[in-house]
Design a protein around this motif. Structure first.
Motif, PDB file in Angstrom:
ATOM      1  N   GLU A  94     -33.255 -80.646   6.734  1.00 15.93           N
ATOM      2  CA  GLU A  94     -33.550 -80.540   8.168  1.00 15.93           C
ATOM      3  C   GLU A  94     -33.942 -81.897   8.742  1.00 15.93           C
ATOM      4  N   HIS A  95     -34.742 -82.637   7.997  1.00 13.94           N
ATOM      5  CA  HIS A  95     -35.157 -83.975   8.427  1.00 13.94           C
ATOM      6  C   HIS A  95     -33.932 -84.886   8.560  1.00 13.94           C
ATOM      7  N   GLN A  96     -33.072 -84.870   7.572  1.00 15.47           N
ATOM      8  CA  GLN A  96     -31.865 -85.700   7.612  1.00 15.47           C
ATOM      9  C   GLN A  96     -30.956 -85.304   8.769  1.00 15.47           C
ATOM     10  N   ARG A  97     -30.829 -84.008   8.995  1.00  9.84           N
ATOM     11  CA  ARG A  97     -29.979 -83.522  10.086  1.00  9.84           C
ATOM     12  C   ARG A  97     -30.536 -83.979  11.433  1.00  9.84           C
ATOM     13  N   ALA A  98     -31.858 -83.879  11.596  1.00  4.72           N
ATOM     14  CA  ALA A  98     -32.490 -84.318  12.846  1.00  4.72           C
ATOM     15  C   ALA A  98     -32.268 -85.816  13.060  1.00  4.72           C
ATOM     16  N   CYS A  99     -32.424 -86.606  12.015  1.00  6.18           N
ATOM     17  CA  CYS A  99     -32.198 -88.060  12.118  1.00  6.18           C
ATOM     18  C   CYS A  99     -30.764 -88.363  12.519  1.00  6.18           C
ATOM     19  N   ARG A 100     -29.829 -87.682  11.891  1.00  8.74           N
ATOM     20  CA  ARG A 100     -28.417 -87.917  12.189  1.00  8.74           C
ATOM     21  C   ARG A 100     -28.109 -87.545  13.645  1.00  8.74           C
ATOM     22  N   LEU A 128     -29.516 -81.659  19.671  1.00  6.38           N
ATOM     23  CA  LEU A 128     -30.526 -81.942  18.657  1.00  6.38           C
ATOM     24  C   LEU A 128     -30.936 -80.703  17.871  1.00  6.38           C
ATOM     25  N   GLU A 129     -30.187 -79.609  18.062  1.00  7.59           N
ATOM     26  CA  GLU A 129     -30.463 -78.379  17.319  1.00  7.59           C
ATOM     27  C   GLU A 129     -29.756 -78.407  15.966  1.00  7.59           C
ATOM     28  N   PHE A 130     -30.293 -77.631  15.049  1.00  4.61           N
ATOM     29  CA  PHE A 130     -29.705 -77.547  13.694  1.00  4.61           C
ATOM     30  C   PHE A 130     -28.470 -76.678  13.696  1.00  4.61           C
TER      31      PHE A 130
END
Length: 189
Positions: free
Chosen positions: A33-39, A187-189
């Motif tokens: 989740e952290h990586q996805r948010a950063c990307r 910015l959503e997953f």
């Protein structure tokens, strides 16, 4: 660890550590989740950086998890989650430093609260980085962006505002360091 010792490390080791006052700090692997948010944050910033360059702004770059040299003695080398910076002169092997950075973004994860809101907050300000965002997640993605701007006289960050996903109205627009429209859906997953 000195700057010379750090630079001699193989990349597969240097990308897993930060150096704070010459001491090696191991960086835990971020969650998906952290990586996805950063990307997603990097993608959002990169789109706006390209628009700013088309409007005449200097060449800009956006990266995630790259070396940022804040100080040589004692060595202070961080790896921000996301960074917007002026392009480097790669031919002269120019190193990414605080003077290149326009915006540093840290995504708060369990266990990184103190580092992101205290330690890095102070270090980035002392390095002269003009803008800092602290980003918080919920189960659906990015939910809060705390925006700070450098007070150059005090070399401290001052709170500008807090953007929250659930606020009604049009997507928030940020005027600096470049014009940015925060589209929460992106910015959503």
């Amino acid at each position: 660890m000195t700057a010379e010792e750090y630079e001699a490390l193989p990349e597969d080791i240097s990308k897993t550590i930060e150096i704070v006052d010459g001491q090696v700090i191991y960086c835990d692997s971020p969650t998906p989740e952290h990586q996805r948010a950063c990307r997603r944050l990097a993608n959002l910033l990169e789109g706006h950086a390209r628009a700013a360059m088309r409007s005449g702004h200097d060449r800009l770059a956006v990266d995630i998890d790259v070396d940022l040299r804040l100080r040589d003695l004692p060595l202070l080398n961080r790896r921000p989650d996301v960074i917007l910076y002026r392009c480097l002169d790669r031919e002269n092997k120019e190193r990414l430093t605080g003077e290149h950075a326009l915006l540093v973004v840290e995504v708060v994860s369990p266990g990184s609260e103190t580092q992101d809101t205290n330690d890095k907050f102070t270090e980035y300000a002392r390095a002269g980085i003009p803008h800092y965002w602290i980003v918080r997640l919920d189960s659906a993605g990015v939910s809060v962006i705390e925006r700070y701007q450098l007070d150059k006289a005090a070399m401290l960050f001052k709170h500008v505002n807090t953007l929250m996903k659930d606020e009604a109205g049009a997507p928030p627009e940020v005027g600096n360091p470049i014009p940015i429209t925060v589209t929460w859906d992106d910015l959503e997953f």
